[in-house]
Design a protein around this motif. Structure first.
Motif, PDB file in Angstrom:
ATOM      1  N   VAL A 186       0.838  -1.209   0.000  1.00 51.37           N
ATOM      2  CA  VAL A 186       0.000   0.000   0.000  1.00 51.37           C
ATOM      3  C   VAL A 186       0.866   1.249   0.000  1.00 51.37           C
ATOM      4  O   VAL A 186       0.629   2.199  -0.754  1.00 51.37           O
ATOM      5  CB  VAL A 186      -0.963  -0.006   1.202  1.00 51.37           C
ATOM      6  CG1 VAL A 186      -1.777   1.296   1.235  1.00 51.37           C
ATOM      7  CG2 VAL A 186      -1.894  -1.202   1.128  1.00 51.37           C
ATOM      8  N   GLY A 187       1.894   1.249   0.884  1.00 51.12           N
ATOM      9  CA  GLY A 187       2.791   2.398   0.958  1.00 51.12           C
ATOM     10  C   GLY A 187       2.132   3.600   1.604  1.00 51.12           C
ATOM     11  O   GLY A 187       1.136   3.495   2.314  1.00 51.12           O
ATOM     12  N   GLY A 188       2.690   4.770   1.335  1.00 50.97           N
ATOM     13  CA  GLY A 188       2.107   6.006   1.842  1.00 50.97           C
ATOM     14  C   GLY A 188       2.171   6.128   3.346  1.00 50.97           C
ATOM     15  O   GLY A 188       3.097   5.673   4.006  1.00 50.97           O
ATOM     16  N   ILE A 189       1.141   6.757   3.924  1.00 51.65           N
ATOM     17  CA  ILE A 189       1.090   7.008   5.356  1.00 51.65           C
ATOM     18  C   ILE A 189       1.006   5.711   6.150  1.00 51.65           C
ATOM     19  O   ILE A 189       1.532   5.603   7.257  1.00 51.65           O
ATOM     20  CB  ILE A 189      -0.110   7.943   5.696  1.00 51.65           C
ATOM     21  CG1 ILE A 189      -0.083   8.325   7.165  1.00 51.65           C
ATOM     22  CG2 ILE A 189      -1.418   7.272   5.321  1.00 51.65           C
ATOM     23  CD1 ILE A 189       1.113   9.160   7.557  1.00 51.65           C
ATOM     24  N   ILE A 190       0.334   4.704   5.580  1.00 53.16           N
ATOM     25  CA  ILE A 190       0.215   3.415   6.265  1.00 53.16           C
ATOM     26  C   ILE A 190       1.587   2.769   6.419  1.00 53.16           C
ATOM     27  O   ILE A 190       1.934   2.250   7.486  1.00 53.16           O
ATOM     28  CB  ILE A 190      -0.740   2.480   5.499  1.00 53.16           C
ATOM     29  CG1 ILE A 190      -2.158   3.052   5.493  1.00 53.16           C
ATOM     30  CG2 ILE A 190      -0.731   1.080   6.106  1.00 53.16           C
ATOM     31  CD1 ILE A 190      -3.153   2.212   4.731  1.00 53.16           C
ATOM     32  N   ASP A 191       2.378   2.826   5.364  1.00 51.23           N
ATOM     33  CA  ASP A 191       3.736   2.292   5.425  1.00 51.23           C
ATOM     34  C   ASP A 191       4.559   3.045   6.456  1.00 51.23           C
ATOM     35  O   ASP A 191       5.320   2.439   7.235  1.00 51.23           O
ATOM     36  CB  ASP A 191       4.388   2.397   4.044  1.00 51.23           C
ATOM     37  CG  ASP A 191       5.821   1.890   4.032  1.00 51.23           C
ATOM     38  OD1 ASP A 191       6.117   0.966   4.811  1.00 51.23           O
ATOM     39  OD2 ASP A 191       6.635   2.402   3.250  1.00 51.23           O
ATOM     40  N   THR A 192       4.427   4.346   6.500  1.00 54.39           N
ATOM     41  CA  THR A 192       5.184   5.156   7.461  1.00 54.39           C
ATOM     42  C   THR A 192       4.828   4.790   8.901  1.00 54.39           C
ATOM     43  O   THR A 192       5.706   4.653   9.759  1.00 54.39           O
ATOM     44  CB  THR A 192       4.913   6.656   7.221  1.00 54.39           C
ATOM     45  OG1 THR A 192       5.271   6.994   5.882  1.00 54.39           O
ATOM     46  CG2 THR A 192       5.720   7.505   8.189  1.00 54.39           C
ATOM     47  N   VAL A 193       3.529   4.631   9.168  1.00 53.92           N
ATOM     48  CA  VAL A 193       3.084   4.303  10.524  1.00 53.92           C
ATOM     49  C   VAL A 193       3.594   2.927  10.952  1.00 53.92           C
ATOM     50  O   VAL A 193       4.135   2.760  12.057  1.00 53.92           O
ATOM     51  CB  VAL A 193       1.539   4.350  10.601  1.00 53.92           C
ATOM     52  CG1 VAL A 193       1.063   3.790  11.940  1.00 53.92           C
ATOM     53  CG2 VAL A 193       1.041   5.772  10.413  1.00 53.92           C
ATOM     54  N   ILE A 194       3.436   1.933  10.074  1.00 56.03           N
ATOM     55  CA  ILE A 194       3.872   0.576  10.411  1.00 56.03           C
ATOM     56  C   ILE A 194       5.386   0.513  10.573  1.00 56.03           C
ATOM     57  O   ILE A 194       5.897  -0.107  11.508  1.00 56.03           O
ATOM     58  CB  ILE A 194       3.400  -0.422   9.339  1.00 56.03           C
ATOM     59  CG1 ILE A 194       1.870  -0.516   9.335  1.00 56.03           C
ATOM     60  CG2 ILE A 194       4.023  -1.800   9.567  1.00 56.03           C
ATOM     61  CD1 ILE A 194       1.304  -1.407   8.249  1.00 56.03           C
ATOM     62  N   ARG A 195       6.121   1.161   9.662  1.00 56.04           N
ATOM     63  CA  ARG A 195       7.576   1.155   9.730  1.00 56.04           C
ATOM     64  C   ARG A 195       8.066   1.841  11.010  1.00 56.04           C
ATOM     65  O   ARG A 195       8.972   1.355  11.688  1.00 56.04           O
ATOM     66  CB  ARG A 195       8.165   1.837   8.512  1.00 56.04           C
ATOM     67  CG  ARG A 195       9.683   1.715   8.425  1.00 56.04           C
ATOM     68  CD  ARG A 195      10.244   2.400   7.207  1.00 56.04           C
ATOM     69  NE  ARG A 195      10.150   3.850   7.298  1.00 56.04           N
ATOM     70  CZ  ARG A 195       9.327   4.607   6.593  1.00 56.04           C
ATOM     71  NH1 ARG A 195       8.487   4.037   5.732  1.00 56.04           N
ATOM     72  NH2 ARG A 195       9.302   5.916   6.721  1.00 56.04           N
ATOM     73  N   THR A 196       7.446   2.961  11.354  1.00 54.89           N
ATOM     74  CA  THR A 196       7.837   3.700  12.560  1.00 54.89           C
ATOM     75  C   THR A 196       7.547   2.881  13.813  1.00 54.89           C
ATOM     76  O   THR A 196       8.366   2.828  14.745  1.00 54.89           O
ATOM     77  CB  THR A 196       7.105   5.048  12.633  1.00 54.89           C
ATOM     78  OG1 THR A 196       7.384   5.803  11.455  1.00 54.89           O
ATOM     79  CG2 THR A 196       7.536   5.828  13.857  1.00 54.89           C
ATOM     80  N   ALA A 197       6.374   2.238  13.832  1.00 61.97           N
ATOM     81  CA  ALA A 197       6.002   1.429  14.998  1.00 61.97           C
ATOM     82  C   ALA A 197       6.974   0.269  15.201  1.00 61.97           C
ATOM     83  O   ALA A 197       7.408  -0.008  16.328  1.00 61.97           O
ATOM     84  CB  ALA A 197       4.579   0.893  14.837  1.00 61.97           C
TER      85      ALA A 197
END
Length: 288
Positions: free
Chosen positions: A110-121
């Motif tokens: 999916v990428g985008g903000i979802i990727d950022t949130v999961i990667r950061t978590a």
């Protein structure tokens, strides 16, 4: 003009036969699992109760692995403890891998903000000392069970699988056959399950071995501190009781020796399997 999906590389099953480390690991783990399945069928569970026989008896014909300081038959204890230890590792591995694969696929595809949130978590969770959290949680649980311990360990071991699957998904989604499938109208979950997930199976298998190894290491560490299941027999708790009653000082090697040997054998099997899977995955990546 009709377009066709580009051919994908299949899994070369013959490569498994040439991978000695993988074969050796599977054989070792297979024998351990076979013993864990069959041994409980041939022992009397009552022999694992406290005071059922003479304590501190060395190995003999009547007690193959002797008896511990509490009067329990050590062979019976081992036969009942091994399946529980494997159960914790497998449950924790399956739970953490399922979470990791789901999050990694979503983040990578999916990428985008979802990727950022999961990667950061996942990055934040990896910076927190997991063993400290495990000790804190386990010490404050009133009654620790095998299932609860597996859940606690899994909650702190999903990050590695998430990062691995995310990285591979990012690579696979740009491959030609995925792009062609997308142009043919395949999208969403169907694209993930048909085009991406089958090519992730070797990486998922390798991640599973790694997560089981980490889960069992954390589990044995907690149990050696006395924070494991108090009402269930496990290898780690057997070691804890051996050190609690000073089995080493008393020279009772048959109390702590068998569980340590079994744990070492499990980790040798997991290590060989991990080395074999890593070699197989690296060769697969290199040929793609």
């Amino acid at each position: 003009m009709a377009t066709t999906t580009m051919p994908r590389r299949g899994i070369d099953l013959s490569a498994f036969g040439r991978n000695r480390a993988l074969l050796a690991g599977i054989v070792v783990l297979g024998l351990i699992c076979l013993f864990a399945l069959l041994a409980p069928l041939f022992v009397d569970p009552s022999q694992a109760r406290v005071g059922v026989t003479v304590p501190r008896r060395p190995p003999s014909g009547s007690n193959w692995l002797g008896t511990d300081g509490q009067g329990r038959d050590m062979f019976t204890v081992m036969a009942l403890a091994l399946p529980q230890t494997l159960k914790i590792g497998l449950l924790a591995g399956l739970i953490s891998l399922s979470v990791g694969v789901a999050l990694g696929l979503v983040a990578g595809f999916v990428g985008g903000i979802i990727d950022t949130v999961i990667r950061t978590a996942s990055d934040v969770m990896m910076t927190i000392p997991g063993i400290a959290i495990l000790v804190l949680v386990a010490a404050n649980v009133r009654e620790m069970t095998v299932e609860l311990m597996a859940l606690i360990v899994a909650a702190l071991s999903w990050m590695v699988a998430t990062r691995t699957i995310r990285a591979q998904t990012l690579s696979l989604r740009e491959r030609g056959y995925v792009q062609v499938a997308r142009l043919n109208g395949t999208s969403g979950l169907k694209l993930i399950f048909i085009e991406v997930l089958p090519n992730l199976l070797p990486f998922i298998a390798a991640s599973f071995v790694l997560t089981v190894s980490q889960a069992m290491l954390a589990t044995v560490g907690l149990e050696a501190l006395g924070l494991g299941p108090q009402n269930d027999l496990t290898l780690g708790m057997t070691i804890y009781w051996a050190q609690f009653y000073s089995a080493i000082i008393r020279g009772m090697w048959w109390w702590w020796g068998p569980p340590i040997f079994a744990i070492a054998l499990i980790f040798i099997g997991l290590m060989l399997t991990s080395i074999g899977m890593d070699s197989f995955v690296n060769k697969r990546v290199g040929t793609q």
